[in-house]
Design a protein around this motif. Sequence first.
Motif, PDB file in Angstrom:
ATOM      1  N   SER A 176      -9.575  50.794 -23.010  1.00  0.00           N
ATOM      2  CA  SER A 176     -10.345  49.610 -23.414  1.00  0.00           C
ATOM      3  C   SER A 176      -9.676  48.325 -22.901  1.00  0.00           C
ATOM      4  N   LEU A 177      -8.333  48.297 -22.992  1.00  0.00           N
ATOM      5  CA  LEU A 177      -7.605  47.105 -22.530  1.00  0.00           C
ATOM      6  C   LEU A 177      -7.718  46.937 -21.015  1.00  0.00           C
ATOM      7  N   THR A 178      -7.738  48.067 -20.293  1.00  0.00           N
ATOM      8  CA  THR A 178      -7.860  47.997 -18.831  1.00  0.00           C
ATOM      9  C   THR A 178      -9.230  47.435 -18.447  1.00  0.00           C
ATOM     10  N   ILE A 179     -10.264  47.882 -19.150  1.00  0.00           N
ATOM     11  CA  ILE A 179     -11.619  47.370 -18.856  1.00  0.00           C
ATOM     12  C   ILE A 179     -11.669  45.864 -19.124  1.00  0.00           C
ATOM     13  N   ARG A 180     -11.071  45.471 -20.252  1.00  0.00           N
ATOM     14  CA  ARG A 180     -11.026  44.035 -20.580  1.00  0.00           C
ATOM     15  C   ARG A 180     -10.354  43.231 -19.472  1.00  0.00           C
ATOM     16  N   GLU A 181      -9.189  43.742 -19.034  1.00  0.00           N
ATOM     17  CA  GLU A 181      -8.414  43.051 -18.008  1.00  0.00           C
ATOM     18  C   GLU A 181      -9.228  42.884 -16.722  1.00  0.00           C
ATOM     19  N   LYS A 182      -9.977  43.959 -16.387  1.00  0.00           N
ATOM     20  CA  LYS A 182     -10.795  43.919 -15.169  1.00  0.00           C
ATOM     21  C   LYS A 182     -11.858  42.815 -15.295  1.00  0.00           C
ATOM     22  N   LEU A 183     -12.447  42.706 -16.491  1.00  0.00           N
ATOM     23  CA  LEU A 183     -13.472  41.670 -16.680  1.00  0.00           C
ATOM     24  C   LEU A 183     -12.864  40.272 -16.604  1.00  0.00           C
ATOM     25  N   VAL A 184     -11.657  40.130 -17.142  1.00  0.00           N
ATOM     26  CA  VAL A 184     -10.989  38.822 -17.085  1.00  0.00           C
ATOM     27  C   VAL A 184     -10.720  38.457 -15.619  1.00  0.00           C
TER      28      VAL A 184
ATOM     29  N   HIS B 283     -18.986  40.916 -23.849  1.00  0.00           N
ATOM     30  CA  HIS B 283     -18.240  42.175 -23.785  1.00  0.00           C
ATOM     31  C   HIS B 283     -17.598  42.495 -25.143  1.00  0.00           C
ATOM     32  N   GLY B 284     -17.064  41.450 -25.778  1.00  0.00           N
ATOM     33  CA  GLY B 284     -16.447  41.652 -27.105  1.00  0.00           C
ATOM     34  C   GLY B 284     -17.466  42.138 -28.114  1.00  0.00           C
ATOM     35  N   ARG B 285     -18.665  41.588 -28.033  1.00  0.00           N
ATOM     36  CA  ARG B 285     -19.732  42.051 -28.935  1.00  0.00           C
ATOM     37  C   ARG B 285     -20.040  43.530 -28.658  1.00  0.00           C
TER      38      ARG B 285
ATOM     39  N   ASP C  38     -19.481  49.537 -29.695  1.00  0.00           N
ATOM     40  CA  ASP C  38     -18.947  50.774 -29.106  1.00  0.00           C
ATOM     41  C   ASP C  38     -18.029  51.469 -30.111  1.00  0.00           C
ATOM     42  N   TYR C  39     -17.230  50.681 -30.798  1.00  0.00           N
ATOM     43  CA  TYR C  39     -16.322  51.200 -31.818  1.00  0.00           C
ATOM     44  C   TYR C  39     -17.126  51.946 -32.889  1.00  0.00           C
ATOM     45  N   LEU C  40     -18.224  51.336 -33.297  1.00  0.00           N
ATOM     46  CA  LEU C  40     -19.060  51.949 -34.344  1.00  0.00           C
ATOM     47  C   LEU C  40     -19.773  53.204 -33.838  1.00  0.00           C
ATOM     48  N   LEU C  41     -19.963  53.291 -32.536  1.00  0.00           N
ATOM     49  CA  LEU C  41     -20.625  54.476 -31.960  1.00  0.00           C
ATOM     50  C   LEU C  41     -19.618  55.590 -31.642  1.00  0.00           C
ATOM     51  N   GLY C  42     -18.332  55.316 -31.865  1.00  0.00           N
ATOM     52  CA  GLY C  42     -17.312  56.342 -31.606  1.00  0.00           C
ATOM     53  C   GLY C  42     -16.794  56.304 -30.170  1.00  0.00           C
ATOM     54  N   GLU C  43     -17.137  55.263 -29.427  1.00  0.00           N
ATOM     55  CA  GLU C  43     -16.677  55.076 -28.038  1.00  0.00           C
ATOM     56  C   GLU C  43     -16.910  56.311 -27.182  1.00  0.00           C
ATOM     57  N   LYS C  44     -18.071  56.927 -27.354  1.00  0.00           N
ATOM     58  CA  LYS C  44     -18.437  58.061 -26.488  1.00  0.00           C
ATOM     59  C   LYS C  44     -19.946  58.034 -26.249  1.00  0.00           C
ATOM     60  N   THR C  45     -20.357  58.739 -25.208  1.00  0.00           N
ATOM     61  CA  THR C  45     -21.795  58.836 -24.932  1.00  0.00           C
ATOM     62  C   THR C  45     -22.395  59.813 -25.937  1.00  0.00           C
ATOM     63  N   THR C  46     -23.257  59.300 -26.783  1.00  0.00           N
ATOM     64  CA  THR C  46     -23.801  60.109 -27.875  1.00  0.00           C
ATOM     65  C   THR C  46     -24.959  60.977 -27.364  1.00  0.00           C
ATOM     66  N   ARG C  47     -25.443  61.864 -28.215  1.00  0.00           N
ATOM     67  CA  ARG C  47     -26.568  62.724 -27.822  1.00  0.00           C
ATOM     68  C   ARG C  47     -27.821  61.881 -27.505  1.00  0.00           C
ATOM     69  N   PRO C  48     -28.192  60.931 -28.402  1.00  0.00           N
ATOM     70  CA  PRO C  48     -29.353  60.113 -28.034  1.00  0.00           C
ATOM     71  C   PRO C  48     -29.156  59.324 -26.739  1.00  0.00           C
ATOM     72  N   ALA C  49     -27.927  58.872 -26.494  1.00  0.00           N
ATOM     73  CA  ALA C  49     -27.678  58.133 -25.240  1.00  0.00           C
ATOM     74  C   ALA C  49     -27.890  59.058 -24.038  1.00  0.00           C
ATOM     75  N   SER C  50     -27.416  60.300 -24.141  1.00  0.00           N
ATOM     76  CA  SER C  50     -27.597  61.244 -23.019  1.00  0.00           C
ATOM     77  C   SER C  50     -29.085  61.480 -22.763  1.00  0.00           C
ATOM     78  N   LYS C  51     -29.863  61.604 -23.850  1.00  0.00           N
ATOM     79  CA  LYS C  51     -31.312  61.819 -23.677  1.00  0.00           C
ATOM     80  C   LYS C  51     -31.953  60.608 -22.988  1.00  0.00           C
ATOM     81  N   ALA C  52     -31.539  59.407 -23.425  1.00  0.00           N
ATOM     82  CA  ALA C  52     -32.104  58.187 -22.829  1.00  0.00           C
ATOM     83  C   ALA C  52     -31.705  58.059 -21.364  1.00  0.00           C
ATOM     84  N   ILE C  53     -30.492  58.476 -21.039  1.00  0.00           N
ATOM     85  CA  ILE C  53     -30.020  58.412 -19.646  1.00  0.00           C
ATOM     86  C   ILE C  53     -30.900  59.301 -18.764  1.00  0.00           C
ATOM     87  N   ARG C  54     -31.194  60.502 -19.251  1.00  0.00           N
ATOM     88  CA  ARG C  54     -32.018  61.437 -18.471  1.00  0.00           C
ATOM     89  C   ARG C  54     -33.435  60.865 -18.294  1.00  0.00           C
ATOM     90  N   ALA C  55     -33.969  60.282 -19.380  1.00  0.00           N
ATOM     91  CA  ALA C  55     -35.314  59.696 -19.289  1.00  0.00           C
ATOM     92  C   ALA C  55     -35.310  58.504 -18.325  1.00  0.00           C
TER      93      ALA C  55
END
Length: 265
Positions: free
Chosen positions: A15-23, A39-41, A46-63
Motif C-alpha cells: 500500500s505504501l509503495t502504491i502511495r509513493e508511486k502516486l506522489v 486515493h486516500g478515500r 479498500d480496507y473495508l473490502l479486505g484489500e482483495k478482489t471480491t467475488r462480486p468484483a470478479s463477476k463485474a470484471i468479467r461482465a
Amino acid sequence: MTHINIPPDHPRAESLTIREKLVERHLEGIVAASGLIAHGRGEAFDYLLGEKTTRPASKAIRAAAAMLLTAENPVISVNGNTAASVAEEVVKLAEIAEAKIEVNLFYRSLERVLAIKKLLEKAGARQVLGVGKRASARIPELRSERRRVDPRGIMAADAVLVPLEDGDRTEALVRLGKKVIAVDLNPLSRTAQKATITIVDNIVRAAPRLVQAAQKLKEQGVEKCREVLLNFDNRKNLAESIALIDENLLKKFSRESTRTVSERD
Ligand code: PTJ
C-alpha cells in the motif's frame, strides 16, 4: 525515485509503495493534487473490502470485459490516477478489446494532458485521443472540464470505461445512451450507483484481471460474452459488495471487542 525507503517486510509495504508511486506521479504533473486525496478515500474503502478482489468484483470484471468486447466503439477514458497506476494494462486492454484510449480530466490543463499522453505512449499506446484542440466536442449539461471530449472517441462511443470517476459525467454519459463501466472502490458513490457496470475494486488489482478476462472471453467468442452480460445484474452485484463491507465491519468489531484496552492501545 522514491522519497522514502519502504522496508519490504513492512506490513503495509504494498500500500505504501502504491502511495509513493502516486506522489511521484503527482510531482511529475500527472496526478492532480486532489488525486492524492481521492486515493486516500479509495484506500479507506479498500480496507473495508479486505484489500482483495471480491467475488462480486470478479463477476463485474468479467461482465465489463464482455461489454467492451461486444461494443461497436469502446473507449477507455484515462485520468491522472489511472495513468499513474495502470498505464500498461490500459494499453493491453485497448489492444484486446480494440478500444480507443482518451485522456479526460477533471482538473484539465494542457500540460497534464500531454504528460499523461506521454506516459501512455511510453506504455505502448499508438494513439491517444482527447489531446488539446482534438477534445472539441462537449458533453451536454456537464459543467466540469470533463465535458471536453474527442468527437472520434468518447463522443462517438457506445461503451466507455471510466476508472475513478466523478458522478456527474457518469450520469451525463448514461443520459447520452452510452454504456458506462466504472471502477470505484466506493460502492455508494454516485458513479458506482449510476454506472451500467460497476467494478468495486482497486484499479491496481482490477486492471490486470480485466485484461485477463478480456483475453479469455475473446477466445470464447461473442455468444459467450452475450451470455455473461445477460447473467449480470449490477444492482444485485453492488448490494453484494455493500453486504461484504457490512460483514467485514462486523467481524472486525467482534474481534476488537474481545481485545483488552491495553492490547488495543
Ligand atoms: O486526473 P483528474 O484531473 O481527472 O482527477 C481525478 C480525480 C480522481 C481527482 C477526480 O476524478 C476526482 O475528484 O474523483 P473523486 O470524485 O474523488 O472520485 C474518485 C473515486 O475513486 C472515489 O469514489 C474513490 O473511492 C475512488 N478511488 C480512489 N482510488 C481508487 C478508487 N477506485 C478504484 N481504485 C483506486 N485505486
